[in-house]
Design an enzyme around this catalytic site. Structure first.
Site, PDB file in Angstrom:
ATOM      1  N   GLU A  30      24.848  45.738  40.247  1.00 19.80           N
ATOM      2  CA  GLU A  30      26.078  45.788  39.436  1.00 19.80           C
ATOM      3  C   GLU A  30      26.132  47.121  38.697  1.00 19.80           C
ATOM      4  O   GLU A  30      25.182  47.489  38.000  1.00 19.80           O
ATOM      5  CB  GLU A  30      26.097  44.607  38.458  1.00 19.80           C
ATOM      6  CG  GLU A  30      27.146  44.681  37.359  1.00 19.80           C
ATOM      7  CD  GLU A  30      28.579  44.836  37.865  1.00 19.80           C
ATOM      8  OE1 GLU A  30      29.011  44.028  38.694  1.00 19.80           O
ATOM      9  OE2 GLU A  30      29.257  45.783  37.426  1.00 19.80           O
ATOM     10  N   GLN A  31      27.250  47.810  38.848  1.00 14.92           N
ATOM     11  CA  GLN A  31      27.337  49.142  38.246  1.00 14.92           C
ATOM     12  C   GLN A  31      27.404  49.108  36.709  1.00 14.92           C
ATOM     13  O   GLN A  31      26.943  50.030  36.052  1.00 14.92           O
ATOM     14  CB  GLN A  31      28.545  49.900  38.806  1.00 14.92           C
ATOM     15  CG  GLN A  31      29.889  49.289  38.426  1.00 14.92           C
ATOM     16  CD  GLN A  31      31.076  50.015  39.053  1.00 14.92           C
ATOM     17  OE1 GLN A  31      30.896  50.954  39.819  1.00 14.92           O
ATOM     18  NE2 GLN A  31      32.274  49.590  38.713  1.00 14.92           N
ATOM     19  N   ASP A  39      37.894  40.403  46.222  1.00  8.94           N
ATOM     20  CA  ASP A  39      38.920  41.447  46.224  1.00  8.94           C
ATOM     21  C   ASP A  39      38.559  42.619  47.133  1.00  8.94           C
ATOM     22  O   ASP A  39      39.442  43.353  47.571  1.00  8.94           O
ATOM     23  CB  ASP A  39      39.137  41.977  44.797  1.00  8.94           C
ATOM     24  CG  ASP A  39      40.068  41.083  43.987  1.00  8.94           C
ATOM     25  OD1 ASP A  39      40.445  40.002  44.487  1.00  8.94           O
ATOM     26  OD2 ASP A  39      40.413  41.469  42.853  1.00  8.94           O
ATOM     27  N   TYR A  69      48.649  30.236  28.688  1.00  3.49           N
ATOM     28  CA  TYR A  69      47.949  28.953  28.618  1.00  3.49           C
ATOM     29  C   TYR A  69      46.803  29.060  27.625  1.00  3.49           C
ATOM     30  O   TYR A  69      46.289  30.151  27.357  1.00  3.49           O
ATOM     31  CB  TYR A  69      47.436  28.525  30.000  1.00  3.49           C
ATOM     32  CG  TYR A  69      46.646  29.568  30.755  1.00  3.49           C
ATOM     33  CD1 TYR A  69      45.280  29.743  30.551  1.00  3.49           C
ATOM     34  CD2 TYR A  69      47.266  30.394  31.685  1.00  3.49           C
ATOM     35  CE1 TYR A  69      44.561  30.694  31.251  1.00  3.49           C
ATOM     36  CE2 TYR A  69      46.556  31.360  32.392  1.00  3.49           C
ATOM     37  CZ  TYR A  69      45.209  31.507  32.172  1.00  3.49           C
ATOM     38  OH  TYR A  69      44.503  32.459  32.857  1.00  3.49           O
ATOM     39  N   ARG A 129      37.326  34.244  30.706  1.00  2.00           N
ATOM     40  CA  ARG A 129      36.456  34.884  31.712  1.00  2.00           C
ATOM     41  C   ARG A 129      35.030  35.085  31.205  1.00  2.00           C
ATOM     42  O   ARG A 129      34.081  35.007  31.970  1.00  2.00           O
ATOM     43  CB  ARG A 129      37.048  36.224  32.153  1.00  2.00           C
ATOM     44  CG  ARG A 129      38.218  36.057  33.097  1.00  2.00           C
ATOM     45  CD  ARG A 129      38.853  37.389  33.457  1.00  2.00           C
ATOM     46  NE  ARG A 129      40.101  37.150  34.158  1.00  2.00           N
ATOM     47  CZ  ARG A 129      40.351  37.513  35.415  1.00  2.00           C
ATOM     48  NH1 ARG A 129      39.439  38.156  36.109  1.00  2.00           N
ATOM     49  NH2 ARG A 129      41.503  37.251  35.976  1.00  2.00           N
TER      50      ARG A 129
HETATM   51  C1  LIG Z   1      46.702  39.613  35.801  1.00  2.00           C
HETATM   52  C2  LIG Z   1      45.721  38.902  36.688  1.00  2.00           C
HETATM   53  C3  LIG Z   1      45.544  37.526  36.570  1.00  2.00           C
HETATM   54  C4  LIG Z   1      44.667  36.848  37.416  1.00  2.00           C
HETATM   55  N1  LIG Z   1      44.524  35.498  37.277  1.00  2.00           N
HETATM   56  C5  LIG Z   1      43.727  34.838  38.141  1.00  2.00           C
HETATM   57  C6  LIG Z   1      43.594  33.420  38.039  1.00  2.00           C
HETATM   58  O1  LIG Z   1      44.150  32.775  37.139  1.00  2.00           O
HETATM   59  N2  LIG Z   1      42.798  32.768  38.948  1.00  2.00           N
HETATM   60  C7  LIG Z   1      42.149  33.445  39.945  1.00  2.00           C
HETATM   61  O2  LIG Z   1      41.452  32.812  40.758  1.00  2.00           O
HETATM   62  N3  LIG Z   1      42.245  34.798  40.041  1.00  2.00           N
HETATM   63  C8  LIG Z   1      43.010  35.508  39.172  1.00  2.00           C
HETATM   64  N4  LIG Z   1      43.092  36.867  39.265  1.00  2.00           N
HETATM   65  C9  LIG Z   1      42.344  37.573  40.318  1.00  2.00           C
HETATM   66  C10 LIG Z   1      40.872  37.762  39.964  1.00  2.00           C
HETATM   67  O3  LIG Z   1      40.737  38.380  38.703  1.00  2.00           O
HETATM   68  C11 LIG Z   1      40.191  38.634  41.009  1.00  2.00           C
HETATM   69  O4  LIG Z   1      40.635  38.263  42.300  1.00  2.00           O
HETATM   70  C12 LIG Z   1      38.689  38.449  40.950  1.00  2.00           C
HETATM   71  O5  LIG Z   1      38.196  38.983  39.739  1.00  2.00           O
HETATM   72  C13 LIG Z   1      37.998  39.149  42.123  1.00  2.00           C
HETATM   73  O6  LIG Z   1      36.629  38.972  42.008  1.00  2.00           O
HETATM   74  P1  LIG Z   1      35.633  39.951  42.756  1.00  2.00           P
HETATM   75  O7  LIG Z   1      34.275  39.468  42.387  1.00  2.00           O
HETATM   76  O8  LIG Z   1      35.987  40.066  44.191  1.00  2.00           O
HETATM   77  O9  LIG Z   1      35.896  41.394  42.130  1.00  2.00           O
HETATM   78  P2  LIG Z   1      35.734  41.882  40.610  1.00  2.00           P
HETATM   79  O10 LIG Z   1      35.979  40.781  39.672  1.00  2.00           O
HETATM   80  O11 LIG Z   1      36.578  43.117  40.511  1.00  2.00           O
HETATM   81  O12 LIG Z   1      34.194  42.286  40.505  1.00  2.00           O
HETATM   82  C14 LIG Z   1      33.689  43.388  41.195  1.00  2.00           C
HETATM   83  C15 LIG Z   1      32.359  43.761  40.536  1.00  2.00           C
HETATM   84  O13 LIG Z   1      31.742  44.796  41.323  1.00  2.00           O
HETATM   85  C16 LIG Z   1      31.272  45.813  40.463  1.00  2.00           C
HETATM   86  N5  LIG Z   1      31.291  47.065  41.249  1.00  2.00           N
HETATM   87  C17 LIG Z   1      32.368  47.736  41.724  1.00  2.00           C
HETATM   88  N6  LIG Z   1      31.974  48.811  42.437  1.00  2.00           N
HETATM   89  C18 LIG Z   1      30.617  48.803  42.417  1.00  2.00           C
HETATM   90  C19 LIG Z   1      29.622  49.658  42.991  1.00  2.00           C
HETATM   91  N7  LIG Z   1      29.945  50.714  43.753  1.00  2.00           N
HETATM   92  N8  LIG Z   1      28.325  49.360  42.777  1.00  2.00           N
HETATM   93  C20 LIG Z   1      27.954  48.274  42.028  1.00  2.00           C
HETATM   94  N9  LIG Z   1      28.856  47.449  41.449  1.00  2.00           N
HETATM   95  C21 LIG Z   1      30.164  47.708  41.658  1.00  2.00           C
HETATM   96  C22 LIG Z   1      32.265  45.819  39.299  1.00  2.00           C
HETATM   97  O14 LIG Z   1      31.679  46.420  38.142  1.00  2.00           O
HETATM   98  C23 LIG Z   1      32.520  44.329  39.134  1.00  2.00           C
HETATM   99  O15 LIG Z   1      31.571  43.708  38.293  1.00  2.00           O
HETATM  100  C24 LIG Z   1      43.950  37.569  38.408  1.00  2.00           C
HETATM  101  C25 LIG Z   1      44.096  38.956  38.515  1.00  2.00           C
HETATM  102  C26 LIG Z   1      44.981  39.624  37.666  1.00  2.00           C
HETATM  103  C27 LIG Z   1      45.150  41.109  37.820  1.00  2.00           C
END
Ligand SMILES: Cc1cc2nc3c(=O)[nH]c(=O)nc-3n(C[C@H](O)[C@H](O)[C@H](O)COP(=O)(O)OP(=O)(O)OC[C@H]3O[C@@H](n4cnc5c(N)ncnc54)[C@H](O)[C@@H]3O)c2cc1C
Length: 393
Positions: A13-14, A276, A197, A86
């Site tokens: 984790e960065q 994502d 909410y 969160r």
């Molecule tokens: C306004 C808004 C509302 C939302 N509401 C909801 C909701 O109600 N319900 C829902 O299910 N989703 C919701 N989402 C979507 C949700 O926030 C994301 O889809 C989710 O956080 C994706 O998770 P992830 O683990 O794929 O990526 P992230 O949460 O972006 O985590 C990625 C992690 O990787 C780390 N990282 C990045 N690059 C590197 C690297 N090179 N080396 C090491 N570490 C790295 C980052 O620091 C981070 O900790 C919402 C999004 C938005 C914008």
């Protein structure tokens, strides 16, 4: 989930420290079912808020529909619909990680590249100025919207969707009773909508305001000016209580919204993407994190089936996920269009919502919320898991 399936996992984790992101998140039954099967149910229940319904309203304050959640959703999907801060979700996951000796968390470690070998791979990382390489049998890029590993796999960058999300968190006792109701409230207006909410046991209100905008700067921490936001919620179409509510937060963060058309082949060899990084989506279905949680369950299950052939496991996982995540991305985009309609189209939408009624509207999401897989926890705890569902895998 991987650790429960007998793998040793290193999390790179960065961020050098895990801080609370000041925002709420909705967790629908397709996600809570997995978190509960993972053994986090009781821990999370202490922090979640269970919304009784999604109340859909017009910008002028008229009621359009009330989609029942609460007991109704839990009965229908055998798993609850939750809203949570969160930071609380992160804390519960972190505790589970720290309690498991098969998981190592390396903070302040940025992944930059990887190279495949005949029997595994090396990952090039950096801790500040120091190179800190890691080695393993498989690599999962869960590095979010701006994924380094996605670009390393030569996939296109996310595309801006002409929308900005504004977020704020405020004490519940600073707003009128209507805005403290135990519901997810969704207000629909022309070129803008509003969602709010309660979280933290109802003591805080999480607000997300989405507006059409050309501001496309990537990032998560841009301060937004209240006056700029209110300009998108004009008094000509938005009722006074909604505008007064939006005027309460003194501190807004805003970010530009991106997604990406579905990728055909996600990974390569023992490397894949999830969350994502794999399928960034617009937030209009509240499913981005839910899809990441589903990905994790399917991926861990796939690796557990062929632990000696991670590349085959990765391709099986990718095939299992493609159709569903593409469908969710598409549905989120479609909601984005429908939420911001104006004039005659909005009248038709509102008529449909009024006539359909809450229960019918909830049934339309059965395909989404009733999704089930077989998370690897079932291997350790037989009988703990829901029935598998045909179709997605
Ligand atoms: C306004 C808004 C509302 C939302 N509401 C909801 C909701 O109600 N319900 C829902 O299910 N989703 C919701 N989402 C979507 C949700 O926030 C994301 O889809 C989710 O956080 C994706 O998770 P992830 O683990 O794929 O990526 P992230 O949460 O972006 O985590 C990625 C992690 O990787 C780390 N990282 C990045 N690059 C590197 C690297 N090179 N080396 C090491 N570490 C790295 C980052 O620091 C981070 O900790 C919402 C999004 C938005 C914008």
């Amino acid at each position: 989930m991987l650790a429960q399936s007998g793998f040793r996992v290193t999390l790179l984790e960065q961020a050098s420290q895990l801080s609370e992101t000041g925002a709420g998140i909705q967790l629908s039954p397709n996600a809570t079912r997995i978190l509960i099967a993972l053994g986090l149910g009781e821990r999370l229940r202490a922090d979640v808020f269970v919304p009784e319904a999604v109340a859909i309203k017009t910008a002028s304050g008229g009621r359009l529909a009330r989609i029942p959640l609460g007991d109704e959703a839990e009965r229908r999907y055998s798993a609850p619909y939750w809203a949570i801060h969160r930071g609380d979700l992160q804390a519960a996951l972190l505790e589970a990680v720290q309690a498991n000796p098969d998981i190592v968390l390396r903070l302040g470690t940025k992944v930059e590249d990887f190279v495949e070998h005949a029997n595994g791979l090396s990952v090039a990382c950096r801790q500040g100025a120091i190179a800190a390489d890691e080695h393993g049998i498989a690599l999962i890029g869960a590095d979010g919207l701006w994924s380094v590993l996605r670009s390393r796999l030569k996939h296109p960058a996310p595309e801006f969707r002409q929308r900005t999300a504004w977020r704020a968190l405020i004490p519940a006792d600073t707003v009128e009773e209507e805005f403290r109701a135990p519901e997810v409230q969704l207000w629909l207006g022309r070129n803008a909508h509003l969602v709010h909410y309660p979280v933290k046991g109802g003591t805080l209100i999480n607000i997300v305001a989405i507006v059409n905008d050309k501001w496309a700067e990537p990032g998560w921490n841009t301060e937004g000016k209240r006056e700029e936001l209110l300009a998108h919620f004009s008094p000509w179409s938005w009722c006074l209580p909604a505008r007064e509510f939006l005027a309460v937060p003194g501190h807004w963060l805003k970010w530009a919204l991106y997604d990406l058309p579905p990728l055909n082949v996600l990974g390569h060899g023992p490397v894949t993407l999830m969350g994502d990084a794999a399928h960034p989506m617009l937030p209009f279905l509240a499913q981005g994190a839910a899809m990441a949680i589903e990905d994790a369950a399917v991926l861990a299950d796939s690796l557990a089936r062929t632990p000696d052939d991670p590349a085959a496991a990765m391709r099986r996982y990718e095939r299992a996920r493609r159709k569903r995540t593409a469908q969710v991305q598409q549905a989120a985009r479609s909601n984005g269009r429908v939420y911001h309609l104006g004039a005659a189209e909005a009248v038709l939408r509102n008529l449909f919502l009024r006539l359909a009624g809450g229960k019918m509207l909830l049934r339309r999401y059965n395909w989404l919320y009733d999704w089930r897989t077989v998370p690897p926890g079932s291997i350790a705890r037989p009988g703990a898991l829901p029935r598998p569902q045909a179709g997605d895998e």
